[in-house]
Design a protein around this motif. Structure first.
Motif, short mmCIF file in Angstrom:
data_model
loop_
_atom_site.label_atom_id
_atom_site.label_comp_id
_atom_site.label_asym_id
_atom_site.label_seq_id
_atom_site.Cartn_x
_atom_site.Cartn_y
_atom_site.Cartn_z
N TRP A 154 42.55 22.83 46.07
CA TRP A 154 42.15 23.98 45.26
C TRP A 154 41.89 23.60 43.80
CZ3 TRP A 154 40.81 26.45 49.14
CH2 TRP A 154 41.64 26.68 50.24
N THR B 59 34.50 27.47 51.58
CA THR B 59 35.34 28.65 51.77
C THR B 59 34.48 29.85 52.16
OG1 THR B 59 35.20 29.23 49.43
CG2 THR B 59 37.03 27.81 50.10
N TYR C 10 32.97 29.27 45.79
CA TYR C 10 34.00 29.02 44.80
C TYR C 10 34.01 27.59 44.26
CZ TYR C 10 38.23 30.61 42.45
OH TYR C 10 39.14 31.01 41.50
N SER D 66 44.13 44.00 42.34
CA SER D 66 43.69 43.36 43.58
C SER D 66 43.79 44.33 44.76
CB SER D 66 44.53 42.11 43.86
OG SER D 66 45.90 42.42 44.04
N GLU E 231 34.39 38.22 48.30
CA GLU E 231 34.84 37.70 47.02
C GLU E 231 36.11 38.40 46.53
OE1 GLU E 231 30.33 36.52 45.47
OE2 GLU E 231 31.40 38.21 44.57
N LEU F 294 39.95 37.57 47.54
CA LEU F 294 40.70 36.47 46.93
C LEU F 294 41.85 36.97 46.07
CD1 LEU F 294 40.97 33.45 45.91
CD2 LEU F 294 39.42 34.13 44.06
N TYR F 295 41.65 38.06 45.36
CA TYR F 295 42.59 38.44 44.31
C TYR F 295 43.97 38.85 44.84
CZ TYR F 295 38.34 38.37 41.56
OH TYR F 295 37.16 37.98 40.96
#
Length: 397
Positions: free
Chosen positions: A161, A216, A220, A337, A368, A371-372
């Protein structure tokens, strides 16, 4: 113009002017631009260059180094507007939340050497190399080492990552300079932070840096990275040896606030798209928005996004006032989120089958925003933080 308003009384006229300028720049990069980048997993170079040229990625850099000299509130507005326009801040957000370690703990020599170039765009700092496969969220378990050898440190280890390292000139790398002891109270000691000049590494010792791109579910630009006896000068050390974990911790609140703003931007985008479609789409002789089954989920999502938005501003105000904000930053990230995901689901439901078609962009933003809830910290760890540090319950991990 988005139909969802900004909360009244939480921003200044100057901040709203900044919002308007960023929003205007984003109109130059329509849905089709982001759709193409996503489809081909391409880095949004043109967009990042435009943001940099306009000075928006340098808002947190002090004016004496060529930056905007502004705060996290303004930085969060920039990132919110990118996502609110239909874009994706992942291509540039690290340059903001990595600033803290360099600004607060870097030497004056490091600041003078790098900050002006970062501000004018001739140098990119977009890579933060911390997480490792075995350690995961338990950062104190990292195994990457940095061994002092004369005037250098020799870095060896495996990170995952590590996003945007291929697009960066500099990277912040966390490594152990002394082994972890058996005493749990000392687990954060012996970890150091380095500002690595990747240009020198690529020129002088390219074989010591191996980058493996990872594809992914969204665009990203992330990678696994192997450091193979990579030499960096001792001057690359940020602050004091062994204190790097604390320097990283110092930046976590900023990161949470900034990514909360991105999620808020996504939430407003979903609501704007869904309400527009609900007002236009005619089924059984009337707009589908006339149905409470469509209205209520969107109204609920709007309420949740608005509440998260206010928490983001509260956290940012505390941060900019140099006050404690761990609780508010974590809650902002958590609430935003969760709210953006709820808004994404409501938007997808509103569009029905069209929501799954890439040309409508809902499915891209849907991927997208997921992710949060996981990054930069999993929401379960946020709850554990609140349980222990806010509510005073026993440590759960």
């Amino acid at each position: 113009m988005p139909s969802t308003p900004t909360p009244v009384g939480v921003t200044t006229e100057a901040q709203e002017q900044l919002r308007g300028r960023v929003r205007e720049l984003c109109t130059r990069f329509p849905d089709s631009y982001w759709r193409e980048r996503d489809r081909n997993r391409e880095y949004p170079d043109a967009f990042v260059d435009a943001l940099t040229e306009a000075g928006y990625l340098a808002v947190l850099i002090p004016t004496e180094y060529g930056g905007g000299g502004l705060g996290i509130t303004e930085g969060s507005i920039v990132l919110e507007e990118i996502n609110r326009s239909g874009g994706h801040s992942a291509g540039c957000h690290a340059q903001m939340y990595t600033m803290g370690a360099l600004l607060k703990h870097g030497s004056e020599q490091q600041k003078k050497a790098y900050l002006p170039g970062i501000a004018d765009g001739s140098i990119r700092l977009q890579a933060f190399s911390i997480t490792e496969p075995e350690a995961g969220s338990n950062t104190t378990d990292i195994r990457t080492t940095a061994i002092r050898d004369g005037d250098d440190y020799v870095i060896s280890g495996h990170k995952n990552w590590t996003s945007r390292i291929e697009q960066s000139d500099l990277a912040l790398v966390l490594a152990r300079t002394t082994p972890r002891g058996d005493d749990p109270a000392e687990r954060t000691q012996g970890i150091s932070l380095f500002l690595v000049d990747l240009r020198e590494v690529r020129r002088d010792e390219p074989d010591t840096l191996k980058v493996e791109p990872v594809r992914t579910m969204f665009n990203y630009a992330t990678n696994e990275v192997h450091y193979n006896d990579m030499r960096v000068p001792a001057s690359a050390l940020i602050g004091e040896e062994g204190k790097g974990f604390r320097y990283v911790i110092d930046g976590w609140n900023a990161e949470r606030i900034l990514l909360a703003a991105e999620a808020v931007g996504d939430g407003y985008w979903f609501i704007d798209r869904a309400t527009s479609y609900a007002n236009e789409r005619q089924v059984f002789g009337r707009p589908i928005g006339a149905n409470q089954g469509v209205q209520f989920p969107l109204a609920r999502a709007y309420a949740q996004v608005g509440a998260a938005d206010l928490m983001r501003y509260r956290a940012a105000a505390l941060f900019d006032a140099d006050q404690k904000c761990g609780e508010q930053a974590n809650l902002a990230k958590f609430l935003a989120s969760e709210a953006s995901w709820q808004a994404g689901n409501a938007c997808l439901d509103t569009h029905g089958g069209y929501g799954f078609v890439d040309s409508w962009d809902v499915e891209r933003k849907f991927r997208e925003t997921r992710l949060y809830q996981v990054a930069p910290v999993n929401n379960n760890l946020v709850l554990a933080y609140v349980g222990q540090h806010v509510l005073g319950m026993p440590r759960s991990y």
